[in-house]
Design a protein around this motif. Structure first.
Motif, PDB file in Angstrom:
ATOM      1  N   GLY A   3      34.626  52.677  38.116  1.00 48.25           N
ATOM      2  CA  GLY A   3      34.477  52.656  36.659  1.00 48.25           C
ATOM      3  C   GLY A   3      33.300  53.484  36.197  1.00 48.25           C
ATOM      4  O   GLY A   3      33.384  54.211  35.200  1.00 48.25           O
ATOM      5  N   HIS A   4      32.190  53.392  36.922  1.00 43.40           N
ATOM      6  CA  HIS A   4      31.024  54.211  36.579  1.00 43.40           C
ATOM      7  C   HIS A   4      31.350  55.699  36.729  1.00 43.40           C
ATOM      8  O   HIS A   4      30.934  56.517  35.895  1.00 43.40           O
ATOM      9  CB  HIS A   4      29.850  53.840  37.480  1.00 43.40           C
ATOM     10  CG  HIS A   4      29.212  52.534  37.162  1.00 43.40           C
ATOM     11  ND1 HIS A   4      28.435  52.325  36.044  1.00 43.40           N
ATOM     12  CD2 HIS A   4      29.246  51.341  37.815  1.00 43.40           C
ATOM     13  CE1 HIS A   4      27.997  51.076  36.022  1.00 43.40           C
ATOM     14  NE2 HIS A   4      28.488  50.452  37.086  1.00 43.40           N
ATOM     15  N   ASP A  37      32.766  48.083  41.247  1.00 44.13           N
ATOM     16  CA  ASP A  37      32.388  48.602  39.929  1.00 44.13           C
ATOM     17  C   ASP A  37      32.157  50.116  39.947  1.00 44.13           C
ATOM     18  O   ASP A  37      32.111  50.755  38.891  1.00 44.13           O
ATOM     19  CB  ASP A  37      31.125  47.908  39.416  1.00 44.13           C
ATOM     20  CG  ASP A  37      29.935  48.062  40.357  1.00 44.13           C
ATOM     21  OD1 ASP A  37      30.155  48.302  41.570  1.00 44.13           O
ATOM     22  OD2 ASP A  37      28.788  47.930  39.893  1.00 44.13           O
ATOM     23  N   ASP A  59      24.623  55.701  31.865  1.00 37.18           N
ATOM     24  CA  ASP A  59      25.004  54.547  32.682  1.00 37.18           C
ATOM     25  C   ASP A  59      25.464  54.993  34.063  1.00 37.18           C
ATOM     26  O   ASP A  59      25.077  54.408  35.079  1.00 37.18           O
ATOM     27  CB  ASP A  59      26.108  53.768  31.971  1.00 37.18           C
ATOM     28  CG  ASP A  59      26.660  52.638  32.817  1.00 37.18           C
ATOM     29  OD1 ASP A  59      25.995  51.600  32.916  1.00 37.18           O
ATOM     30  OD2 ASP A  59      27.772  52.795  33.384  1.00 37.18           O
ATOM     31  N   ALA A  60      26.283  56.020  34.111  1.00 39.63           N
ATOM     32  CA  ALA A  60      26.796  56.499  35.397  1.00 39.63           C
ATOM     33  C   ALA A  60      25.677  57.060  36.267  1.00 39.63           C
ATOM     34  O   ALA A  60      25.615  56.795  37.473  1.00 39.63           O
ATOM     35  CB  ALA A  60      27.872  57.559  35.159  1.00 39.63           C
ATOM     36  N   ARG A 116      34.270  57.170  36.470  1.00 40.92           N
ATOM     37  CA  ARG A 116      35.177  57.607  35.394  1.00 40.92           C
ATOM     38  C   ARG A 116      34.427  57.800  34.084  1.00 40.92           C
ATOM     39  O   ARG A 116      34.850  58.608  33.246  1.00 40.92           O
ATOM     40  CB  ARG A 116      36.306  56.592  35.221  1.00 40.92           C
ATOM     41  CG  ARG A 116      37.297  56.574  36.392  1.00 40.92           C
ATOM     42  CD  ARG A 116      38.502  55.695  36.092  1.00 40.92           C
ATOM     43  NE  ARG A 116      39.436  55.680  37.218  1.00 40.92           N
ATOM     44  CZ  ARG A 116      39.473  54.736  38.142  1.00 40.92           C
ATOM     45  NH1 ARG A 116      38.623  53.709  38.070  1.00 40.92           N
ATOM     46  NH2 ARG A 116      40.342  54.790  39.140  1.00 40.92           N
ATOM     47  N   ARG A 117      33.325  57.111  33.929  1.00 50.63           N
ATOM     48  CA  ARG A 117      32.537  57.279  32.704  1.00 50.63           C
ATOM     49  C   ARG A 117      31.896  58.661  32.627  1.00 50.63           C
ATOM     50  O   ARG A 117      31.510  59.110  31.546  1.00 50.63           O
ATOM     51  CB  ARG A 117      31.450  56.199  32.611  1.00 50.63           C
ATOM     52  CG  ARG A 117      31.999  54.785  32.566  1.00 50.63           C
ATOM     53  CD  ARG A 117      30.950  53.790  32.129  1.00 50.63           C
ATOM     54  NE  ARG A 117      30.759  53.850  30.679  1.00 50.63           N
ATOM     55  CZ  ARG A 117      29.811  53.189  30.020  1.00 50.63           C
ATOM     56  NH1 ARG A 117      28.944  52.453  30.692  1.00 50.63           N
ATOM     57  NH2 ARG A 117      29.693  53.281  28.716  1.00 50.63           N
ATOM     58  N   GLN A 138      33.707  60.966  30.134  1.00 43.93           N
ATOM     59  CA  GLN A 138      33.948  60.455  28.784  1.00 43.93           C
ATOM     60  C   GLN A 138      33.271  61.279  27.700  1.00 43.93           C
ATOM     61  O   GLN A 138      33.515  61.064  26.516  1.00 43.93           O
ATOM     62  CB  GLN A 138      33.496  58.996  28.683  1.00 43.93           C
ATOM     63  CG  GLN A 138      34.380  58.041  29.447  1.00 43.93           C
ATOM     64  CD  GLN A 138      33.989  56.593  29.233  1.00 43.93           C
ATOM     65  OE1 GLN A 138      33.105  56.277  28.432  1.00 43.93           O
ATOM     66  NE2 GLN A 138      34.647  55.705  29.948  1.00 43.93           N
ATOM     67  N   ALA A 159      27.534  56.774  28.218  1.00 46.14           N
ATOM     68  CA  ALA A 159      28.349  56.650  29.424  1.00 46.14           C
ATOM     69  C   ALA A 159      27.746  57.468  30.560  1.00 46.14           C
ATOM     70  O   ALA A 159      27.688  57.011  31.717  1.00 46.14           O
ATOM     71  CB  ALA A 159      29.782  57.103  29.152  1.00 46.14           C
ATOM     72  N   TRP A 160      27.291  58.666  30.250  1.00 42.83           N
ATOM     73  CA  TRP A 160      26.653  59.499  31.270  1.00 42.83           C
ATOM     74  C   TRP A 160      25.393  58.837  31.808  1.00 42.83           C
ATOM     75  O   TRP A 160      25.161  58.809  33.012  1.00 42.83           O
ATOM     76  CB  TRP A 160      26.314  60.864  30.685  1.00 42.83           C
ATOM     77  CG  TRP A 160      27.501  61.755  30.483  1.00 42.83           C
ATOM     78  CD1 TRP A 160      28.716  61.679  31.112  1.00 42.83           C
ATOM     79  CD2 TRP A 160      27.578  62.872  29.594  1.00 42.83           C
ATOM     80  NE1 TRP A 160      29.538  62.685  30.672  1.00 42.83           N
ATOM     81  CE2 TRP A 160      28.880  63.432  29.740  1.00 42.83           C
ATOM     82  CE3 TRP A 160      26.701  63.459  28.697  1.00 42.83           C
ATOM     83  CZ2 TRP A 160      29.302  64.546  29.023  1.00 42.83           C
ATOM     84  CZ3 TRP A 160      27.115  64.573  27.978  1.00 42.83           C
ATOM     85  CH2 TRP A 160      28.406  65.107  28.140  1.00 42.83           C
TER      86      TRP A 160
END
Length: 276
Positions: free
Chosen positions: A28-29, A25, A43-44, A31-32, A35, A40-41
Motif C-alpha cells: 500500500g505504501h 502494509d 508517507d511512502a 502504491r502511494r 498517486q 502520499a509521497w
C-alpha cells in the motif's frame, strides 16, 4: 527480474517482515508513490526509511521493495520537492528514493565476506523453514543481506540514469547511491565504470559545491584521482589533497601550502557563490 509496481504481485508480502512486523502494509505504501500527492509521497518515503530499512539494517522485505523503487525512479512527477526528516529542507522525491537505494546497498555490509556474515547471522536452531519469518529471530538477517546483494546489480542502471538529472540535489543523491552500490561485492564488475562516471561529475559539475560532493563520494572508496591535485580550481586541489587516497602524495603539500599562506583567498573558494 521485474521492476516497479509489476514486481508487487511476485511476492507474498505476508511472509516478509520489515522493522515493525509483517510487511502486509508495504504494498500500500509503494502504491502511494504513484498517486502524485505530496502527503502520499511523504508517507511512502517515511516507510522506506524507517521500516523497509532501519538504522543500517535490511530486512526480508528490503530487496523486493528495492526492485519496485528502482523501477519507479524515472516517474516524471518525482522531480517535485517534498519534506522528509526534521532538519532536511525539501528535496525531489527522486532524491529521497535514491537515498533509500543507497541505504539498501549500505545495509549489505559490503566490508564483510559472505562467510563472515554467515558466522554472524546464521543460527539454524532458530529457523522455522516451514513457517513465516519470525521477526524476533536473527536468522533471517543473513538471507536478507544476501537477497539485497543479489538484486544490487539490477539497481545500478536505474541509479546511473539519474546522474545527469536536471536537479543538483538529485544528481548528488544519485552519485551517493552509485558509490554505495559500487562497494557491494556483487557489483564489483561495474566498479570502474561507476568510478569513471562519478569522476566525470566531479570535473564537470556546474558548481563548486557539487564538485566537492562528488570528490567526497569518490573518497569513500579511495577513488580520488591524482589529476584533481592539478584541477583548475584551487579549492578542489585542496579537497583532493586531504582525501584518504592522496593525503600522502608529495603533490598534496602545494595545495595545502597555498591555503595556509593566503587564508583570505582560500576563504573565497568556499563562498556560497563559488561557481565554475
Amino acid at each position: 527480474m521485474l521492476f516497479g509496481l509489476d514486481a508487487l504481485a511476485t511476492h507474498d508480502w505476508s511472509r516478509l517482515v520489515h522493522a515493525y512486523g509483517h510487511a502486509t502494509d508495504t504494498p500500500g505504501h509503494l502504491r502511494r508513490l504513484v498517486q502524485d500527492v505530496d502527503a502520499a509521497w511523504e508517507d511512502a518515503v517515511a516507510h522506506l526509511h524507517t521500516a523497509v530499512t532501519h538504522q543500517s539494517t535490511v530486512y526480508p522485505v528490503t530487496a523486493p521493495v528495492a526492485m519496485v523503487v528502482a523501477g519507479l525512479l524515472e516517474e516524471p512527477g518525482f522531480d517535485r520537492p517534498i519534506s522528509y526528516g526534521w532538519q532536511e529542507p525539501p528535496r525531489p522525491v527522486r532524491a529521497h528514493l535514491l537515498d533509500f537505494l543507497a541505504a539498501v546497498a549500505e545495509g549489505t555490509e559490503p566490508d564483510r565476506s559472505e562467510g563472515e556474515l554467515w558466522s554472524i547471522y546464521h543460527n539454524p536452531r532458530q529457523r522455522d523453514t516451514d513457517g513465516p519469518w519470525d521477526i524476533e529471530t536473527p536468522a533471517w538477517a543473513y538471507d536478507a543481506v544476501m537477497e539485497c546483494r543479489s538484486v544490487a546489480p539490477a539497481l545500478v542502471d536505474p541509479v546511473l540514469r539519474c546522474l545527469p538529472d536536471d536537479d543538483p540535489r538529485t544528481r548528488a543523491a544519485a552519485t551517493s547511491a552509485a558509490a554505495a552500490l559500487c562497494l557491494v561485492p556483487t557489483v564489483s564488475s561495474r566498479r570502474a565504470e561507476i568510478v569513471a562516471l562519478v569522476e566525470d561529475g566531479a570535473r564537470d559539475a556546474a558548481t563548486f559545491h557539487e564538485r566537492v560532493e562528488a570528490l567526497e563520494t569518490l573518497d569513500r572508496f579511495g577513488g580520488v584521482s591524482r589529476s584533481f591535485l592539478f584541477d583548475r580550481h584551487p579549492g578542489i586541489q585542496l579537497i583532493a589533497a586531504f582525501s584518504s587516497s592522496l593525503a600522502h602524495d608529495p603533490d598534496s603539500s602545494s595545495a595545502v601550502w597555498d591555503a595556509v599562506t593566503d587564508p583570505e583567498r582560500a576563504a573565497a573558494w568556499y563562498s556560497a557563490r563559488s561557481v565554475l
